[in-house]
Design an enzyme around this catalytic site. Sequence first.
Site, short mmCIF file in Angstrom:
data_model
loop_
_atom_site.label_atom_id
_atom_site.label_comp_id
_atom_site.label_asym_id
_atom_site.label_seq_id
_atom_site.Cartn_x
_atom_site.Cartn_y
_atom_site.Cartn_z
N ASN A 113 87.83 37.23 -63.14
CA ASN A 113 88.31 38.15 -64.18
C ASN A 113 89.81 38.41 -64.03
O ASN A 113 90.54 38.51 -65.02
CB ASN A 113 87.54 39.46 -64.11
CG ASN A 113 86.19 39.36 -64.78
OD1 ASN A 113 86.00 38.56 -65.69
ND2 ASN A 113 85.24 40.17 -64.33
N GLU A 132 77.63 40.88 -62.52
CA GLU A 132 77.46 39.44 -62.49
C GLU A 132 76.19 39.01 -61.77
O GLU A 132 76.03 37.84 -61.44
CB GLU A 132 78.68 38.76 -61.83
CG GLU A 132 78.85 39.08 -60.36
CD GLU A 132 79.67 40.36 -60.11
OE1 GLU A 132 80.19 40.50 -59.01
OE2 GLU A 132 79.79 41.19 -61.04
N ASP A 170 83.44 37.08 -69.71
CA ASP A 170 82.23 37.23 -70.52
C ASP A 170 81.68 35.87 -70.94
O ASP A 170 80.45 35.63 -70.91
CB ASP A 170 82.53 38.07 -71.77
CG ASP A 170 82.79 39.53 -71.42
OD1 ASP A 170 82.47 39.93 -70.28
OD2 ASP A 170 83.31 40.26 -72.28
N ASP A 209 74.00 35.74 -57.82
CA ASP A 209 75.28 36.42 -57.98
C ASP A 209 76.38 35.38 -58.13
O ASP A 209 76.39 34.35 -57.44
CB ASP A 209 75.57 37.30 -56.75
CG ASP A 209 76.85 38.11 -56.94
OD1 ASP A 209 76.84 39.05 -57.75
OD2 ASP A 209 77.86 37.79 -56.28
#
Length: 522
Positions: free
Chosen positions: A398, A434, A407, A390
């Site tokens: 983000n 993620e 991304d 993770d």
Amino acid sequence: MNTMTAINTDRPEPAPKKFPITTLAIGFVILVCMSLILLQAWVTWRAREVQLAETERAASNLARSVSQHAYDTIKGADTVLVGLVERLEVEGISEINLPRLHSLLIKRVEELPQLHGLFVYDQYGNWLVNSQPSLKKNGNNSEREYFMFHRDHTDRDAHIGPPIKSKSTGEWVVTVSRRFNNRDGSFGGVVLATIQMGYFKKFYEQFDIGNTGAIYVALTNGTILLRRPFEEGSLGRNISQLPLFHDYLPNAKMGTETFTSGQDGVTRINSYRQLDSYPLVVSAALSKEEVLADWKSEAIIHATGVACLVFGLALIGSRLIVQIGLRVQAETELLKTRNSLEQLNHTLEKLAMQDGLTGLANRRQFDIALKDEFSRAMRNASSLALIMIDVDCFKQYNDIYGHAAGDECLRAISKVVADGKHRPGDLSARYGGEEMVILLPGTDVAGAMKVAENIRQAIYHLELKHTGNSSGVVTVSAGIDAFVPVREHNQPLELIEAADKALYCAKSQGRNCVRVGNGHDA
């Protein structure tokens, strides 16, 4: 009788399949045409082999003649030198003997047409006597290669040096020399015979070797003494790295080989010989292209005749071929359409199993692979490992850098994760968001731990900036677990849950680390 088992004898049997008459006709035409072509090809090729074999024999005979001529020429000069050495070592050198010796040298040069001159030098290279009409004694040749060789070597054999220009006449000559000693065995001087280059040229010009054939004589160390066609620039050139000296002479002292010349790029059939008595190699080479010129002309004429005959036969069957061609074309189009559909289905199936953002396997493919590998591990009683990864603080990433940057970050991490697996059976997949997973069949906890730790460090060293993370760069946490599943006691979900708990442990203990199920630290 049971009527259900009765056989209907009135039912006609299917007729056997027959080949269409057009197929048989085309097959016959092709067979005849191919037979004519193959027969002509064999005859043509056989004629070529015969031509090359005859050329090899001719080149071998030519090399034998050239080597014998070279031997006789050198031997004649060397015989004179042997007599001179014996006379000088027995009688010594004195002013009284020089006129008589001078007359003797002049006479020997007149007797042997190959000789350019005879010379005697003392231990310092000074001219003592020579075969020139007027006896000159004011020269010195101590800088010449042959003099330095004999001065530095006690070898009493004949020495053949590289081609040089005569100091007396300016002509190119080949040198043959011997050392003579004083009565106490010390170096007394050198006797030298020079052979006219023109003598060799005149002999070689008698042979028909074509426009690009070649004849040459060289020392065994690769130094060219003379060559036809005569090129002053090639005299003394070292060709020891060319195929003849580098590849063939070390294996055989004589032979015939075909190779491309390193001097002019012409491919020749080379016949070579190394002399036994003197350090010389002779080669007679005939151009392969010139040798095969007549064969090529005849081959073209014969091939043209066969081509016309084949064309006539092909023309007769052309109507049949056209019809068959139309049918084959239709079948080909159908086959192409079917292949395109199969390829499209395969592509769609692959896309259905692949994550569009990261290029890793998607959740669906992972679930299928986990089920299959879990069953295989139970059958083989082998360990199955799972790594769950993770991205740390990815929501903050983000928020700070935007979803487009997020991304790109996932793509970079996914590449590292994909490269982390090394065996064909391993599977890297995007589990969701993620989170990513790596399925490692046949791997225990220690092996999975090593893979996970390598991936963690590789992502850390990407140094992707992340101000929302305590380390300042993008990091990942990983949880792993592995066990040998037992039938009816374990389910695939247990492996996921165990790895997920280990991941939760890694998150709660500071992130950017790897934790193993049951509390074992990486």
